[in-house]
Scaffold this active site. Structure first.
Site, PDB file in Angstrom:
ATOM      1  N   CYS A  71      53.273 -13.555  16.249  1.00 50.57           N
ATOM      2  CA  CYS A  71      54.669 -14.124  15.962  1.00 50.57           C
ATOM      3  C   CYS A  71      54.586 -13.809  14.442  1.00 50.57           C
ATOM      4  O   CYS A  71      53.754 -13.824  13.482  1.00 50.57           O
ATOM      5  CB  CYS A  71      54.523 -15.684  15.895  1.00 50.57           C
ATOM      6  SG  CYS A  71      54.438 -16.241  17.827  1.00 50.57           S
ATOM      7  N   PHE A 282      63.723   3.532  37.463  1.00 53.89           N
ATOM      8  CA  PHE A 282      62.770   3.029  36.533  1.00 53.89           C
ATOM      9  C   PHE A 282      62.582   1.677  37.317  1.00 53.89           C
ATOM     10  O   PHE A 282      62.648   0.538  36.560  1.00 53.89           O
ATOM     11  CB  PHE A 282      63.098   2.899  35.430  1.00 53.89           C
ATOM     12  CG  PHE A 282      62.914   4.066  34.474  1.00 53.89           C
ATOM     13  CD1 PHE A 282      62.062   4.856  34.085  1.00 53.89           C
ATOM     14  CD2 PHE A 282      64.344   4.568  34.176  1.00 53.89           C
ATOM     15  CE1 PHE A 282      62.130   5.972  33.504  1.00 53.89           C
ATOM     16  CE2 PHE A 282      64.387   5.835  33.524  1.00 53.89           C
ATOM     17  CZ  PHE A 282      63.436   6.495  33.299  1.00 53.89           C
ATOM     18  N   GLU A 302      60.913   5.387  40.930  1.00 55.57           N
ATOM     19  CA  GLU A 302      59.937   4.738  39.955  1.00 55.57           C
ATOM     20  C   GLU A 302      58.535   5.962  40.067  1.00 55.57           C
ATOM     21  O   GLU A 302      58.454   6.470  41.203  1.00 55.57           O
ATOM     22  CB  GLU A 302      59.299   3.653  40.502  1.00 55.57           C
ATOM     23  CG  GLU A 302      58.123   2.809  39.666  1.00 55.57           C
ATOM     24  CD  GLU A 302      58.127   2.828  38.336  1.00 55.57           C
ATOM     25  OE1 GLU A 302      57.116   3.507  37.715  1.00 55.57           O
ATOM     26  OE2 GLU A 302      59.152   2.383  37.616  1.00 55.57           O
ATOM     27  N   CYS A 376      64.748  -2.478  26.353  1.00 57.07           N
ATOM     28  CA  CYS A 376      63.830  -3.236  25.437  1.00 57.07           C
ATOM     29  C   CYS A 376      63.648  -2.658  24.263  1.00 57.07           C
ATOM     30  O   CYS A 376      63.034  -3.141  23.567  1.00 57.07           O
ATOM     31  CB  CYS A 376      62.613  -3.367  26.122  1.00 57.07           C
ATOM     32  SG  CYS A 376      61.838  -1.643  26.262  1.00 57.07           S
TER      33      CYS A 376
END
Length: 418
Positions: A71, A282, A302, A376
């Site tokens: 973190c 994917f 994939e 992402c």
């Protein structure tokens, strides 16, 4: 040498930024408005003392914060944190030319919801080990006893795992332990050098029984082309996508939290609407394919054979879903071409961090009218987005999904229509 500096903002990687002699200095664990002393080396600074605390500061929730590198942002208040996370995607889009993008409010996963993690362990001699996560910017391991972000079921295993492996690691010997919380128990994967001894195999089988684990696998890091060896499987671990069970293999990629997964699935389902034929690029073990198959015929592509096989087997056992077909293919080397894409009404694409530049080029050349893009990485997302917009696609609202609490990672989903 220490410098007295004022922190101006937080950069894209979570460090506070200060100006010293016209140069930007990156100082972790600082907040805009902090007046601090920092030890500066090159472009990096280390917080030494806070003269004046920023009003944006908050009390960290974990005693390991500041040492453990997992973190970086527990010291910032909730509103500032949310704005900063949304700002990651806003800034990345603006850099590529999309200055007026519609950014939907961020969907933040709750504390204690992270369902997968990997711990590192190293032997210290005399049966002692360090077990935890690496320090920020270092290979140095921090021994952890708690983690408020992880699901409590995973935290509860930290002590027992330490006890289990403390006797088997020689001095400087390393091992990693990955845990995934399935819906019917925990899947535990150990990576270490060599073949586990008979004693260790027996200990692990006993450990699985005692702690009601679903499965334990071993990965030998000595082998060039290693794969997971099943040591104990008391129940096949599964997760559900829109009410459909998928049994996943060891080492599968799953979204980090159930809440994050569901937010991405809901945005994807809204995006494909009533499309009758959908291609999922994917696809992994089927997070989006299986959810979409409730109402559309889906073709899943994939490059990981085990994940694709898991998707296929799970789909074959389901009742009440549409047809699901699969294709094993490396989309980086062999992207689907326009004539193949033209068979579908909509596409879903969820590429790795590097993005999918070549596949995007083929989508643009095809007749696909609708694309749901999950990413992402705000930077590669923004690059791919700009090429879609230049080709005449219209971008819907961009929804940031935060399932990596207090880290600079972010999932993003948006729908594009031609």
């Amino acid at each position: 040498m220490n410098h007295k500096v004022t922190i101006n903002e937080i950069g894209g990687r979570g460090d506070g930024l200060a100006e010293v002699d016209g140069k930007t200095i990156y100082i972790p664990y600082t907040v805009p408005g902090d007046v601090i002393d920092a030890k500066i080396q090159g472009s990096k600074g280390k917080l030494r003392h806070i003269h004046q605390k920023s009003t944006e500061r908050a009390e960290p929730i974990c005693k390991h914060f500041g040492k453990c590198g997992g973190c970086l942002l527990q010291h910032i208040n909730a509103d500032y944190y949310k704005n900063w996370k949304e700002g990651l995607i806003r800034t990345a889009l603006a850099h590529q030319g999309s200055k007026d993008a519609d950014i939907a409010p961020i969907k933040v996963s709750p504390m204690g919801s992270r369902r997968r993690t990997t711990f590192q362990a190293i032997g210290r001699g005399n049966g002692n080990i360090v077990f935890g996560y690496a320090e920020k910017g270092s290979h140095n391991l921090i021994d952890v006893f708690e983690c408020p972000i992880l699901a409590p079921e995973l935290v509860a295993l930290i002590g027992p795992i330490k006890k289990l492996i403390s006797g088997i690691l020689d001095k400087k010997e390393k091992m990693s332990v990955s845990l995934t919380l399935a819906e019917n128990g925990i899947d535990m994967m150990l990576k270490g050098k060599g073949d586990p001894s008979l004693n260790l195999r027996m200990d692990l089988a006993e450990f699985a029984e005692k702690h009601d684990l679903a499965r334990i696998s071993w990965f030998d890091t000595k082998l060039k082309k290693g794969q997971y060896e099943l040591l104990a499987e008391r129940k096949k671990p599964y997760v559900t996508f829109e009410g459909n069970k998928v049994y996943f293999p060891s080492g599968s990629f799953l979204q980090a939290t159930q809440q994050g997964q569901d937010a991405l699935i809901n945005a994807m389902l809204d995006g494909i609407g009533d499309a009758s034929k959908v291609v999922d690029l994917f696809s992994g073990c089927g997070t989006f394919s299986i959810a979409a198959a409730n109402s559309s015929n889906v073709h899943a592509v994939e490059n990981n054979e085990e994940m694709l096989t898991a998707l296929k087997l799970s789909a074959n056992q389901m009742t009440g879903i549409k047809k699901v077909t699969t294709e094993l293919r490396d989309l980086f080397k062999r992207p689907l071409l326009p004539h193949e894409l033209n068979e579908f009404d909509a596409a879903i694409i969820d590429p790795p961090r590097a993005g999918a530049k070549h596949q995007m080029e083929e989508i643009i050349k095809s007749d696909i009218q609708k694309l749901v893009m999950i990413s992402c990485n705000p930077i590669t997302f923004s690059r791919d987005v700009q090429s879609l917009i230049d080709a005449g696609f219209e971008m819907g609202a961009v929804t940031p999904v935060d399932q990596f609490l207090y880290a600079p990672h972010l999932e993003i989903v948006s729908v594009f229509t031609r």
